[in-house]
Write an enzyme that holds these catalytic residues in place. Structure first.
Site, mmCIF file in Angstrom:
data_model
loop_
_atom_site.group_PDB
_atom_site.id
_atom_site.type_symbol
_atom_site.label_atom_id
_atom_site.label_comp_id
_atom_site.label_asym_id
_atom_site.label_seq_id
_atom_site.Cartn_x
_atom_site.Cartn_y
_atom_site.Cartn_z
ATOM 1 C CB SER A 182 46.839 -18.322 55.692
ATOM 2 O OG SER A 182 48.387 -18.471 56.153
ATOM 3 C CB ILE A 205 48.410 -12.460 61.548
ATOM 4 C CG1 ILE A 205 48.200 -13.046 63.094
ATOM 5 C CG2 ILE A 205 48.514 -10.644 61.843
ATOM 6 C CD1 ILE A 205 49.444 -12.972 63.880
ATOM 7 C CG ASP A 253 51.350 -16.218 51.269
ATOM 8 O OD1 ASP A 253 52.117 -17.201 51.198
ATOM 9 O OD2 ASP A 253 50.529 -15.872 52.259
ATOM 10 C CG ASP A 299 60.641 -18.746 48.664
ATOM 11 O OD1 ASP A 299 60.565 -18.313 50.020
ATOM 12 O OD2 ASP A 299 61.317 -19.682 48.197
ATOM 13 C CB VAL A 300 59.970 -13.810 52.201
ATOM 14 C CG1 VAL A 300 58.329 -13.166 51.957
ATOM 15 C CG2 VAL A 300 59.720 -14.987 53.284
ATOM 16 C CB ALA A 325 55.957 -14.347 55.100
ATOM 17 N N GLY A 326 56.365 -15.978 57.803
ATOM 18 C CA GLY A 326 57.384 -16.728 58.682
ATOM 19 C C GLY A 326 56.829 -18.121 59.292
ATOM 20 C CB SER A 353 56.882 -14.341 67.903
ATOM 21 O OG SER A 353 56.341 -15.068 68.880
ATOM 22 C CE1 TYR A 368 58.108 -18.354 64.843
ATOM 23 C CE2 TYR A 368 57.710 -18.226 67.124
ATOM 24 C CZ TYR A 368 57.616 -17.872 65.711
ATOM 25 O OH TYR A 368 56.341 -17.174 65.172
ATOM 26 C CE LYS A 424 58.541 -14.867 63.736
ATOM 27 N NZ LYS A 424 58.010 -14.154 62.747
#
Length: 256
Positions: free
Chosen positions: A21, A23, A42, A61-62, A89-90, A139, A152, A156
């Site tokens: 999903s 990006i 994913d 599952d990362v 993933a994040g 980010s 977050y 990041k």
């Protein structure tokens, strides 16, 4: 000898976490179109149309080390040594002040964003060819702190830091490690009613929120051999948000 076309991804073996999903999906669609052997890792399956076009899906599952290791094992068995690994993933936090934060929420964000990045950077190089490329999705929140985003932003910022460390440690193998730091992007992670949808129009110098297509070319460049001398870099893609604000925006903050 015929040289590959500029920015060619043809026959490159590429694994993308979070590729079902947002990006990640956009980049996977581009890579499949370009003839790359694309592995989507994913917790959810990507659109069937992408699988019909030749992409391979692996459930991963990362935040779980064994899951990440198994995914790299399966990817190498399916497409051979990887040329490119994109860790996309994040997830966000809960948008609360640090003093009001929930430690269980923090644990989840750290597991996904921090440990997820750590596991990918730790285990990906073992499954990669020398001269490859690792791209992490950070980010602008990792570069600029805003109220309510402490968890977050902290994770990041760690993504950026770990990616730079990996660049130093993997440089002699020719493996380049770069981070992409998007501003707000219209994806499923950003609900239509989220305040950033409105703020992005004011805070970016281009006057609009980013679409996934605005990011895809950046990942394409970093995945291609055309970026072979770019490493340890954090490429900010925020429409100029961190550059400065227009006069009319400042007047909204401090009307006469």
């Amino acid at each position: 000898m015929n040289k590959p076309a500029p920015f060619s991804l043809k026959d490159k073996a590429i694994l993308v976490t979070g590729g079902a999903s947002g990006i990640g999906l956009g980049t996977c669609e581009r890579f499949v179109q370009e003839g790359a052997r694309t592995v989507i890792a994913d917790i959810q399956s990507p659109p069937q149309s992408l699988l019909d076009e030749g992409a391979l899906y692996l459930h991963v599952d990362v935040s779980n080390r064994d899951s990440v290791m198994a995914a790299f094992d399966s990817a190498e068995a399916a497409v051979g040594k990887l040329d490119v690994v994109i860790h996309n993933a994040g997830g966000p936090g809960k948008g609360t002040h640090l003093i009001d934060s929930d430690e269980a929420v923090l644990d989840r964000v750290v597991a996904l964003n921090f440990y997820g990045t750590y596991y990918v950077l730790k285990y990906a190089p073992r499954r990669m060819r020398d001269g490859g490329s690792i791209i992490t999705t950070a980010s602008v929140a990792g570069l600029q702190q805003n109220e309510g985003f402490f968890d977050y932003s902290a994770t990041k910022a760690a993504v950026i830091s770990m990616t730079k460390t990996a660049a130093v440690e993997l440089g002699m193998r020719g493996i380049r490690c770069n981070a992409v730091a998007p501003g707000p992007v219209r994806t499923p992670m950003l609900p239509p009613a989220h305040i950033l949808n409105t703020l992005a129009k004011q805070l970016s110098t281009l006057g609009r929120i980013a679409e996934v297509d605005d990011l895809v070319g950046v990942y394409h460049f970093l995945a291609s051999d055309e970026s072979r001398y770019v490493t340890g870099h954090t490429l900010v893609v925020d429409g100029g948000r961190l550059t400065g604000y227009r006069k009319e925006v400042l007047q909204l903050l401090a009307p006469p």
